[in-house]
Scaffold this active site. Structure first.
Site, PDB file in Angstrom:
ATOM      1  N   ARG A 225       5.022   5.413  -1.985  1.00 17.52           N
ATOM      2  CA  ARG A 225       3.889   4.564  -1.646  1.00 17.52           C
ATOM      3  C   ARG A 225       2.773   5.460  -1.097  1.00 17.52           C
ATOM      4  O   ARG A 225       3.035   6.507  -0.477  1.00 17.52           O
ATOM      5  CB  ARG A 225       4.268   3.526  -0.578  1.00 17.52           C
ATOM      6  CG  ARG A 225       5.082   2.366  -1.106  1.00 17.52           C
ATOM      7  CD  ARG A 225       4.248   1.423  -1.992  1.00 17.52           C
ATOM      8  NE  ARG A 225       5.007   0.286  -2.466  1.00 17.52           N
ATOM      9  CZ  ARG A 225       5.566   0.197  -3.688  1.00 17.52           C
ATOM     10  NH1 ARG A 225       5.457   1.193  -4.551  1.00 17.52           N
ATOM     11  NH2 ARG A 225       6.214  -0.896  -4.045  1.00 17.52           N
ATOM     12  N   HIS A 273      -0.662   4.262 -10.311  1.00 12.53           N
ATOM     13  CA  HIS A 273       0.544   3.480  -9.996  1.00 12.53           C
ATOM     14  C   HIS A 273       1.224   3.043 -11.304  1.00 12.53           C
ATOM     15  O   HIS A 273       1.461   1.854 -11.533  1.00 12.53           O
ATOM     16  CB  HIS A 273       0.194   2.259  -9.131  1.00 12.53           C
ATOM     17  CG  HIS A 273       1.387   1.719  -8.382  1.00 12.53           C
ATOM     18  ND1 HIS A 273       1.319   1.252  -7.088  1.00 12.53           N
ATOM     19  CD2 HIS A 273       2.690   1.567  -8.753  1.00 12.53           C
ATOM     20  CE1 HIS A 273       2.519   0.831  -6.705  1.00 12.53           C
ATOM     21  NE2 HIS A 273       3.361   1.010  -7.705  1.00 12.53           N
TER      22      HIS A 273
HETATM   23  P1  NDP Z   1      16.299   2.233  -2.608  1.00 18.47           P
HETATM   24  O1  NDP Z   1      16.204   1.278  -1.483  1.00 18.47           O
HETATM   25  O2  NDP Z   1      17.369   2.059  -3.618  1.00 18.47           O
HETATM   26  O3  NDP Z   1      16.412   3.718  -2.049  1.00 18.47           O
HETATM   27  C1  NDP Z   1      15.696   4.141  -0.940  1.00 18.47           C
HETATM   28  C2  NDP Z   1      16.213   5.500  -0.512  1.00 18.47           C
HETATM   29  O4  NDP Z   1      15.401   5.961   0.568  1.00 18.47           O
HETATM   30  C3  NDP Z   1      17.652   5.443  -0.002  1.00 18.47           C
HETATM   31  O5  NDP Z   1      18.362   6.583  -0.435  1.00 18.47           O
HETATM   32  C4  NDP Z   1      17.470   5.476   1.510  1.00 18.47           C
HETATM   33  O6  NDP Z   1      18.545   6.053   2.211  1.00 18.47           O
HETATM   34  C5  NDP Z   1      16.243   6.340   1.637  1.00 18.47           C
HETATM   35  N1  NDP Z   1      15.583   6.117   2.927  1.00 18.47           N
HETATM   36  C6  NDP Z   1      15.025   4.987   3.404  1.00 18.47           C
HETATM   37  N2  NDP Z   1      14.561   5.176   4.651  1.00 18.47           N
HETATM   38  C7  NDP Z   1      14.844   6.447   4.977  1.00 18.47           C
HETATM   39  C8  NDP Z   1      14.651   7.233   6.130  1.00 18.47           C
HETATM   40  N3  NDP Z   1      14.055   6.732   7.226  1.00 18.47           N
HETATM   41  N4  NDP Z   1      15.094   8.495   6.124  1.00 18.47           N
HETATM   42  C9  NDP Z   1      15.719   9.005   5.035  1.00 18.47           C
HETATM   43  N5  NDP Z   1      15.931   8.322   3.891  1.00 18.47           N
HETATM   44  C10 NDP Z   1      15.503   7.048   3.871  1.00 18.47           C
HETATM   45  O7  NDP Z   1      14.862   2.218  -3.318  1.00 18.47           O
HETATM   46  P2  NDP Z   1      14.500   2.552  -4.834  1.00 18.47           P
HETATM   47  O8  NDP Z   1      15.084   3.865  -5.188  1.00 18.47           O
HETATM   48  O9  NDP Z   1      14.782   1.379  -5.693  1.00 18.47           O
HETATM   49  O10 NDP Z   1      12.903   2.658  -4.709  1.00 18.47           O
HETATM   50  C11 NDP Z   1      12.307   3.567  -3.815  1.00 18.47           C
HETATM   51  C12 NDP Z   1      10.822   3.316  -3.704  1.00 18.47           C
HETATM   52  O11 NDP Z   1      10.143   3.767  -4.869  1.00 18.47           O
HETATM   53  C13 NDP Z   1      10.384   1.848  -3.605  1.00 18.47           C
HETATM   54  O12 NDP Z   1      10.582   1.331  -2.316  1.00 18.47           O
HETATM   55  C14 NDP Z   1       8.918   1.946  -3.974  1.00 18.47           C
HETATM   56  O13 NDP Z   1       8.153   2.223  -2.819  1.00 18.47           O
HETATM   57  C15 NDP Z   1       8.869   3.138  -4.917  1.00 18.47           C
HETATM   58  N6  NDP Z   1       8.599   2.714  -6.293  1.00 18.47           N
HETATM   59  C16 NDP Z   1       7.420   3.096  -6.861  1.00 18.47           C
HETATM   60  C17 NDP Z   1       7.121   2.737  -8.147  1.00 18.47           C
HETATM   61  C18 NDP Z   1       5.858   3.206  -8.774  1.00 18.47           C
HETATM   62  O14 NDP Z   1       5.503   2.719  -9.841  1.00 18.47           O
HETATM   63  N7  NDP Z   1       5.158   4.147  -8.193  1.00 18.47           N
HETATM   64  C19 NDP Z   1       8.039   1.922  -8.954  1.00 18.47           C
HETATM   65  C20 NDP Z   1       9.257   1.591  -8.265  1.00 18.47           C
HETATM   66  C21 NDP Z   1       9.511   1.980  -6.977  1.00 18.47           C
HETATM   67  P3  NDP Z   1      20.003   5.381   2.223  1.00 18.47           P
HETATM   68  O15 NDP Z   1      20.497   5.505   0.786  1.00 18.47           O
HETATM   69  O16 NDP Z   1      20.764   6.218   3.142  1.00 18.47           O
HETATM   70  O17 NDP Z   1      19.815   3.953   2.628  1.00 18.47           O
HETATM   71  C1  OXD Z   2       7.683  -1.259  -7.354  1.00 15.50           C
HETATM   72  C2  OXD Z   2       6.419  -0.751  -7.832  1.00 15.50           C
HETATM   73  O1  OXD Z   2       7.969  -1.138  -6.161  1.00 15.50           O
HETATM   74  O2  OXD Z   2       6.032  -1.064  -8.972  1.00 15.50           O
HETATM   75  O3  OXD Z   2       8.450  -1.779  -8.166  1.00 15.50           O
HETATM   76  O4  OXD Z   2       5.753   0.007  -7.125  1.00 15.50           O
END
Ligand code: NDP
Ligand code: OXD
Length: 310
Positions: A225, A273
């Site tokens: 983000r 994005h």
């Molecule tokens: P998940 O919830 O599956 O994974 C999040 C990961 O981040 C987990 O491994 C989690 O750790 C880790 N995490 C969260 N908080 C912390 C912290 N404080 N310290 C260390 N690690 C942390 O999310 P997704 O993989 O599905 O998606 C990730 C992000 O990608 C979304 O939230 C979104 O913001 C972004 N995104 C962007 C898109 C775009 O088009 N640009 C499209 C889709 C997503 P743990 O496994 O230990 O819980």
């Molecule tokens: C998502 C995105 O979070 O598109 O799926 O950013």
């Protein structure tokens, strides 16, 4: 028949509706504005819903977010606190993220930024050979998207590590976890890939202090983000030549205002994005199956933990 109120910001409403009708004809998925008995609706399928949506449907119990990130929904004061929120897990986005990060990682690994610069100067020079095993990629976030990326990048022979909140064990990936292991993770990372969710703990994590811990000449790719990145810290570290380059897909304000210096920075590559988009077929399948599981009193995955913010 279960009725679901569908809300998206754009013209995709009809596509979603058609895909739900195709896969789950027994579900009544309707454009939220066309529903006649809103007080009977318990389920919402939404992307960035506005206040009117929640006023119209006072008896919602469950929201299905049509994306992976739930930061927008969690900061929306109109979303009642008792509602369960499910998010898309993968939904076709992991494969797209693999493509996106591979493209830009190979760009830097194969010195395309240097060759582009050389071409503009009519300059012929072969850059020194580098072994892939010496290119140290680090992924912030090892969830649905980050863990799959970590596995995928091994096909190039890169030295891949990842950082998450809880300790992980992934084949071929050096796993770091928690705030205490962020520094050693950053110290060993030549190409930092951000796939974190936006939460109070991760807000501004790509700041001067943390980016300075990357080795000289490192690159940063952010598809998490915009609020993860302190853009002016990045610009400073690029201008001081501590960082070699950056790729950005997400911004604090989207669309990014035309006057923002990132647009013109010679070592920043930008996409709007667009690194990964929710795909109709797998997302509908996952939401339909989750609904089914809820109806059968099971506990499906994808439930957002509001206390953690993702
Ligand atoms: P998940 O919830 O599956 O994974 C999040 C990961 O981040 C987990 O491994 C989690 O750790 C880790 N995490 C969260 N908080 C912390 C912290 N404080 N310290 C260390 N690690 C942390 O999310 P997704 O993989 O599905 O998606 C990730 C992000 O990608 C979304 O939230 C979104 O913001 C972004 N995104 C962007 C898109 C775009 O088009 N640009 C499209 C889709 C997503 P743990 O496994 O230990 O819980
Ligand atoms: C998502 C995105 O979070 O598109 O799926 O950013």
């Amino acid at each position: 028949m279960i009725t679901c109120a569908l809300y998206t910001e754009d013209e995709s409403v009809e596509h979603w509706q058609m895909e739900f009708n195709r896969q789950f004809p027994h579900l009544n998925v309707q454009n939220w504005q066309h529903i006649n008995n809103p007080e009977q609706v318990k389920y919402g399928i939404v992307w960035k819903p506005n206040e009117d949506f929640f006023e119209r449907f006072p008896n919602l119990t469950t929201l299905f977010n049509l994306g992976a990130g739930v930061d927008a929904i969690l900061k929306n004061a109109a979303v009642p606190k008792h509602i369960d929120i499910y998010r898309i897990e993968d939904g076709g986005m992991a494969a797209q993220m693999n493509q996106y990060f591979s493209y830009f990682l190979l760009h830097y690994f194969r010195d395309m930024d240097y060759y582009q610069q050389q071409q503009s100067l009519n300059h012929w020079q072969v850059q020194p050979f580098k072994a892939a095993s010496n290119f140290r990629v680090g992924i912030l976030g090892l969830g649905q998207l980050g863990a799959k990326l970590a596995q995928h990048l091994q096909c190039y022979g890169f030295d891949v590590a990842g950082w998450s909140r809880n300790t992980k064990h992934l084949n071929g990936v050096t796993c770091y976890a928690g705030a205490q292991q962020l520094e050693p993770f950053l110290n060993r990372t030549d190409a930092l890939c951000c796939l974190l969710p936006l939460t109070p703990d991760t807000l501004g994590i790509l700041n001067h202090k943390n980016l300075s811990k990357l080795p000289n000449g490192a690159v940063v790719i952010n598809a998490g983000r915009g609020e993860h990145l302190m853009a002016y810290d990045l610009i400073q570290l690029l201008d001081e030549n501590h960082l070699r380059g950056a790729v950005l897909d997400v911004y604090q304000q989207e669309p990014l205002p035309v006057a923002h210096p990132l647009w013109q920075h010679p070592r920043v590559m930008m996409t709007p994005h667009s690194s990964a988009q929710s795909e109709y077929e797998p997302c509908v399948k996952s939401i339909g199956n989750t609904l089914q599981a809820i109806a059968n009193n099971q506990a499906p995955s994808g439930l957002v933990d509001r206390s953690q913010g993702y």
